[in-house]
Design a protein around this motif. Structure first.
Motif, PDB file in Angstrom:
ATOM      1  N   ILE A   4       0.851  -1.185   0.000  1.00  0.00           N
ATOM      2  CA  ILE A   4       0.000   0.000   0.000  1.00  0.00           C
ATOM      3  C   ILE A   4       0.891   1.240   0.000  1.00  0.00           C
ATOM      4  CG2 ILE A   4      -1.765   1.290   1.272  1.00  0.00           C
ATOM      5  CD1 ILE A   4      -2.634  -1.358   2.536  1.00  0.00           C
ATOM      6  N   GLU A   5       0.592   2.173  -0.872  1.00  0.00           N
ATOM      7  CA  GLU A   5       1.333   3.436  -0.935  1.00  0.00           C
ATOM      8  C   GLU A   5       0.342   4.581  -0.749  1.00  0.00           C
ATOM      9  OE1 GLU A   5       4.347   3.590  -4.199  1.00  0.00           O
ATOM     10  OE2 GLU A   5       3.479   1.650  -4.715  1.00  0.00           O
ATOM     11  N   VAL A   6       0.540   5.340   0.298  1.00  0.00           N
ATOM     12  CA  VAL A   6      -0.345   6.464   0.618  1.00  0.00           C
ATOM     13  C   VAL A   6       0.430   7.759   0.415  1.00  0.00           C
ATOM     14  CG1 VAL A   6      -1.699   7.581   2.431  1.00  0.00           C
ATOM     15  CG2 VAL A   6      -1.675   5.077   2.251  1.00  0.00           C
ATOM     16  N   ARG A   7      -0.156   8.684  -0.326  1.00  0.00           N
ATOM     17  CA  ARG A   7       0.532   9.930  -0.629  1.00  0.00           C
ATOM     18  C   ARG A   7      -0.379  11.130  -0.368  1.00  0.00           C
ATOM     19  NH1 ARG A   7       3.768   6.780  -0.282  1.00  0.00           N
ATOM     20  NH2 ARG A   7       5.422   6.103  -1.704  1.00  0.00           N
ATOM     21  N   ASN A   8       0.042  11.982   0.569  1.00  0.00           N
ATOM     22  CA  ASN A   8      -0.657  13.238   0.879  1.00  0.00           C
ATOM     23  C   ASN A   8      -2.144  13.026   1.162  1.00  0.00           C
ATOM     24  OD1 ASN A   8       1.646  14.943   0.542  1.00  0.00           O
ATOM     25  ND2 ASN A   8       1.427  14.722  -1.673  1.00  0.00           N
ATOM     26  N   LEU A   9      -2.465  11.928   1.816  1.00  0.00           N
ATOM     27  CA  LEU A   9      -3.867  11.614   2.093  1.00  0.00           C
ATOM     28  C   LEU A   9      -4.414  12.599   3.126  1.00  0.00           C
ATOM     29  CD1 LEU A   9      -6.151   9.634   1.456  1.00  0.00           C
ATOM     30  CD2 LEU A   9      -5.368   8.224   3.365  1.00  0.00           C
ATOM     31  N   ILE A  33      -6.739  26.209  11.693  1.00  0.00           N
ATOM     32  CA  ILE A  33      -7.697  26.005  10.605  1.00  0.00           C
ATOM     33  C   ILE A  33      -9.124  25.973  11.136  1.00  0.00           C
ATOM     34  CG2 ILE A  33      -8.462  24.337   8.861  1.00  0.00           C
ATOM     35  CD1 ILE A  33      -5.468  23.608   8.508  1.00  0.00           C
ATOM     36  N   LEU A  34      -9.324  25.312  12.278  1.00  0.00           N
ATOM     37  CA  LEU A  34     -10.658  25.263  12.880  1.00  0.00           C
ATOM     38  C   LEU A  34     -11.124  26.661  13.267  1.00  0.00           C
ATOM     39  CD1 LEU A  34     -13.040  23.628  13.997  1.00  0.00           C
ATOM     40  CD2 LEU A  34     -11.755  23.399  16.140  1.00  0.00           C
ATOM     41  N   GLU A  35     -10.219  27.432  13.839  1.00  0.00           N
ATOM     42  CA  GLU A  35     -10.582  28.776  14.297  1.00  0.00           C
ATOM     43  C   GLU A  35     -10.941  29.701  13.137  1.00  0.00           C
ATOM     44  OE1 GLU A  35      -8.584  32.551  16.735  1.00  0.00           O
ATOM     45  OE2 GLU A  35      -7.568  30.587  16.701  1.00  0.00           O
ATOM     46  N   LYS A  36     -10.203  29.606  12.028  1.00  0.00           N
ATOM     47  CA  LYS A  36     -10.393  30.556  10.925  1.00  0.00           C
ATOM     48  C   LYS A  36     -11.426  30.100   9.904  1.00  0.00           C
ATOM     49  CE  LYS A  36      -5.823  32.681  11.221  1.00  0.00           C
ATOM     50  NZ  LYS A  36      -4.583  33.048  10.505  1.00  0.00           N
ATOM     51  N   THR A  37     -11.660  28.796   9.794  1.00  0.00           N
ATOM     52  CA  THR A  37     -12.565  28.300   8.750  1.00  0.00           C
ATOM     53  C   THR A  37     -13.759  27.524   9.296  1.00  0.00           C
ATOM     54  OG1 THR A  37     -11.444  26.158   8.450  1.00  0.00           O
ATOM     55  CG2 THR A  37     -10.575  28.047   7.210  1.00  0.00           C
ATOM     56  N   GLY A  38     -13.660  27.057  10.551  1.00  0.00           N
ATOM     57  CA  GLY A  38     -14.715  26.208  11.095  1.00  0.00           C
ATOM     58  C   GLY A  38     -14.648  24.782  10.599  1.00  0.00           C
ATOM     59  N   LEU A  39     -13.590  24.444   9.864  1.00  0.00           N
ATOM     60  CA  LEU A  39     -13.415  23.100   9.307  1.00  0.00           C
ATOM     61  C   LEU A  39     -12.483  22.280  10.200  1.00  0.00           C
ATOM     62  CD1 LEU A  39     -12.868  24.190   5.599  1.00  0.00           C
ATOM     63  CD2 LEU A  39     -14.948  23.178   6.556  1.00  0.00           C
ATOM     64  N   THR A  40     -12.763  20.996  10.284  1.00  0.00           N
ATOM     65  CA  THR A  40     -11.967  20.101  11.123  1.00  0.00           C
ATOM     66  C   THR A  40     -11.076  19.223  10.257  1.00  0.00           C
ATOM     67  OG1 THR A  40     -13.681  20.017  12.815  1.00  0.00           O
ATOM     68  CG2 THR A  40     -12.044  18.258  12.840  1.00  0.00           C
ATOM     69  N   VAL A  41      -9.785  19.249  10.552  1.00  0.00           N
ATOM     70  CA  VAL A  41      -8.826  18.401   9.839  1.00  0.00           C
ATOM     71  C   VAL A  41      -8.772  17.034  10.526  1.00  0.00           C
ATOM     72  CG1 VAL A  41      -6.424  18.097   9.144  1.00  0.00           C
ATOM     73  CG2 VAL A  41      -7.458  20.381   9.117  1.00  0.00           C
ATOM     74  N   GLY A  42      -9.196  15.981   9.820  1.00  0.00           N
ATOM     75  CA  GLY A  42      -9.130  14.625  10.365  1.00  0.00           C
ATOM     76  C   GLY A  42      -7.787  13.980  10.106  1.00  0.00           C
ATOM     77  N   VAL A  43      -7.310  14.115   8.860  1.00  0.00           N
ATOM     78  CA  VAL A  43      -6.000  13.588   8.470  1.00  0.00           C
ATOM     79  C   VAL A  43      -5.295  14.648   7.644  1.00  0.00           C
ATOM     80  CG1 VAL A  43      -4.767  11.824   7.140  1.00  0.00           C
ATOM     81  CG2 VAL A  43      -6.748  11.175   8.530  1.00  0.00           C
ATOM     82  N   ASN A  44      -4.026  14.877   7.959  1.00  0.00           N
ATOM     83  CA  ASN A  44      -3.267  15.981   7.391  1.00  0.00           C
ATOM     84  C   ASN A  44      -2.124  15.480   6.517  1.00  0.00           C
ATOM     85  OD1 ASN A  44      -1.677  18.206   6.849  1.00  0.00           O
ATOM     86  ND2 ASN A  44      -1.356  18.794   8.990  1.00  0.00           N
ATOM     87  N   ARG A  45      -2.385  15.347   5.211  1.00  0.00           N
ATOM     88  CA  ARG A  45      -1.354  15.055   4.199  1.00  0.00           C
ATOM     89  C   ARG A  45      -0.467  13.875   4.619  1.00  0.00           C
ATOM     90  NH1 ARG A  45      -0.590  18.934   0.480  1.00  0.00           N
ATOM     91  NH2 ARG A  45       1.644  18.630   0.376  1.00  0.00           N
ATOM     92  N   ALA A  46      -1.086  12.787   5.015  1.00  0.00           N
ATOM     93  CA  ALA A  46      -0.340  11.601   5.462  1.00  0.00           C
ATOM     94  C   ALA A  46       0.302  10.892   4.277  1.00  0.00           C
ATOM     95  CB  ALA A  46      -1.277  10.640   6.194  1.00  0.00           C
ATOM     96  N   THR A  47       1.583  10.594   4.427  1.00  0.00           N
ATOM     97  CA  THR A  47       2.338   9.886   3.392  1.00  0.00           C
ATOM     98  C   THR A  47       3.117   8.750   4.042  1.00  0.00           C
ATOM     99  OG1 THR A  47       2.558  11.825   1.954  1.00  0.00           O
ATOM    100  CG2 THR A  47       4.190  10.071   1.695  1.00  0.00           C
ATOM    101  N   PHE A  48       2.889   7.527   3.566  1.00  0.00           N
ATOM    102  CA  PHE A  48       3.596   6.368   4.102  1.00  0.00           C
ATOM    103  C   PHE A  48       3.365   5.165   3.190  1.00  0.00           C
ATOM    104  CE2 PHE A  48      -0.646   6.449   5.909  1.00  0.00           C
ATOM    105  CZ  PHE A  48      -1.085   5.132   5.835  1.00  0.00           C
ATOM    106  N   ASP A  49       4.203   4.155   3.359  1.00  0.00           N
ATOM    107  CA  ASP A  49       4.060   2.875   2.659  1.00  0.00           C
ATOM    108  C   ASP A  49       3.843   1.771   3.680  1.00  0.00           C
ATOM    109  OD1 ASP A  49       4.570   4.140   0.249  1.00  0.00           O
ATOM    110  OD2 ASP A  49       6.690   3.592   0.222  1.00  0.00           O
ATOM    111  N   VAL A  50       3.092   0.758   3.283  1.00  0.00           N
ATOM    112  CA  VAL A  50       2.935  -0.445   4.095  1.00  0.00           C
ATOM    113  C   VAL A  50       3.457  -1.610   3.270  1.00  0.00           C
ATOM    114  CG1 VAL A  50       1.348  -1.951   5.336  1.00  0.00           C
ATOM    115  CG2 VAL A  50       0.891   0.512   5.218  1.00  0.00           C
ATOM    116  N   ASN A  51       4.436  -2.324   3.806  1.00  0.00           N
ATOM    117  CA  ASN A  51       5.068  -3.402   3.069  1.00  0.00           C
ATOM    118  C   ASN A  51       4.220  -4.669   3.089  1.00  0.00           C
ATOM    119  OD1 ASN A  51       7.366  -1.816   2.517  1.00  0.00           O
ATOM    120  ND2 ASN A  51       8.223  -2.311   4.515  1.00  0.00           N
TER     121      ASN A  51
END
Length: 398
Positions: A4-9, A33-51
């Motif tokens: 599995i290859e995850v890029r900027n998820l 971001i929450l304060e200025k937009t009212g939007l909630t970041v759940g996952v922030n540009r996650a990048t990783f590989d699973v072998n």
């Protein structure tokens, strides 16, 4: 090899996420971001590989994004941005039919809450996913029975969930996930609801199963001891972002920042470190080509009172002491063989540090660490054990 290859998820909860995405690119924090937009970041540009074939543990405190992330991986939640490549196919771009096929044949999930149907037997619960796929009754029964046998529940197929303990019910959930023989197994806090002793049994069960199945497993937990126990590699998250990825030893020995350091400060390192992590390079003498004078000179130069004896292939033969060799030199003897003492404490590269305590406390010489074909790979000295236990960074270059 990456399965599995995850890029900027990325996952942003709320309507019109673009302002949040722009702010993430500017390295703004989740709170900003929450304060200025009212939007909630759940996952922030996650990048990783699973072998392929590894147990990849994702962990973090409540609100770190780990459970959101695992639901993104099988599209129970749709990502806002980024890629999820499984053997070249991007799940983030799949239509519903293609995604359904991946879930049915290649990916299964085990939840913290068992999710068993109370009015179905154990066998019928395990068969459920196969039944949904339209697999014939005899074939799905055969696969379900095989899966139950894998988790040690043969003989319970006609029972109902409320007749089983919590640990046994979780085994049913695991059997159901294994029934369609998935390539990837997602486990979200799968053992968190269990009592500590049952939880440890289930961890052992998973490790035993993995030794034969070699599935690609992504395991979510908030428990560092559990992560260290079962993970081949660990990814630590905070505020939706990836903080550090590494082996259990990497995480303990080289925490990326204060957040990770606080995570690991109370861990019993003796159960995680191995001899390989704390061994140092030994001084040696080759008994097949070097004599007493070379051995004595080497000990004097290194300021040590004994030296390990190996043969041409570096297999351990024993140890010699400076006093004996000095007397031999005075008698003009060159052969070190008569002075080799074979009673040397030894261990293997993967011997846990807590198993080295007794050896170290009863021996006057360091412990010899043996690798393949009994080759001398290193030595463990008492001060290294104490340093590792105290949380000091281990330096094996000495």
């Amino acid at each position: 090899m990456a399965k599995i290859e995850v890029r900027n998820l990325t996952k942003v909860f709320g309507k019109r996420p673009k302002p949040a995405l722009d702010m993430l690119k500017e390295k703004k924090s989740k709170d900003e971001i929450l304060e200025k937009t009212g939007l909630t970041v759940g996952v922030n540009r996650a990048t990783f590989d699973v072998n392929e074939g590894e147990v990849f543990v994702i962990m973090g405190l409540s609100g770190s994004g780990k459970s959101t992330l695992v639901r993104l991986l099988n599209r129970l939640i749709d990502p806002t941005d980024g890629q999820i490549q499984i053997e070249g196919d991007d799940l983030a771009k799949m239509d519903d039919n293609a995604l359904r096929e991946v879930r049915r044949k290649h990916m299964s999930m085990v939840f913290q809450k068992f999710g068993l149907f109370p009015f179905r037997t154990i066998l019928q619960n395990v068969e459920y996913g196969l039944e949904v796929q339209g697999i014939a009754k005899e074939e799905r029964r055969e696969k379900a029975m095989k899966s139950l046998a894998l988790v040690g529940l043969q003989g319970y197929e006609d029972q109902f969930p409320d007749q089983l303990s919590g640990g046994m019910q979780q085994r049913v959930g695991l059997a159901r996930a294994l029934a369609n023989d998935p390539d990837v197994l997602l486990m979200d806090e799968a053992f968190s609801a269990l009592d500590p002793l049952i939880r440890k049994d289930m961890q052992d069960e998973l490790l035993d199963l993995q030794s034969s199945m070699q599935k690609t497993i992504i395991f979510i937990t908030h428990d560092l001891d559990e992560a260290l126990r079962i993970g081949d590699r660990i990814m630590i998250m905070k505020d939706g972002a990836v903080v550090q990825i590494g082996s259990p030893e990497d995480i303990l020995m080289h925490p990326a920042d204060d957040y990770v350091r606080r995570f690991v400060e109370d861990v019993d390192r003796s159960k995680v470190y191995t001899a390989e992590n704390i061994m140092t390079r030994p001084e040696t003498v080759n008994m097949e080509k070097e004599g007493t004078r070379v051995a004595l000179q080497r000990m004097r130069k290194a300021d040590i009172s004994s030296i390990y004896v190996v043969n041409r292939t570096r297999q351990l033969q024993g140890i010699i002491h400076a006093g004996d060799i000095a007397e031999a030199v005075n008698r003009d003897e060159s052969d070190i063989t008569p002075y080799v003492q074979k009673d040397v404490p030894t261990c293997r590269l993967d011997t846990p540090m807590h198993d080295l305590f007794n050896l170290s406390s009863t021996s006057h010489v360091p412990i010899a660490v043996l690798g393949e074909n009994d080759k001398l790979a290193g030595i463990v000295i008492r001060s290294k054990i104490l340093a590792a236990l105290s949380g000091e960074e281990v330096n094996t270059s000495e």
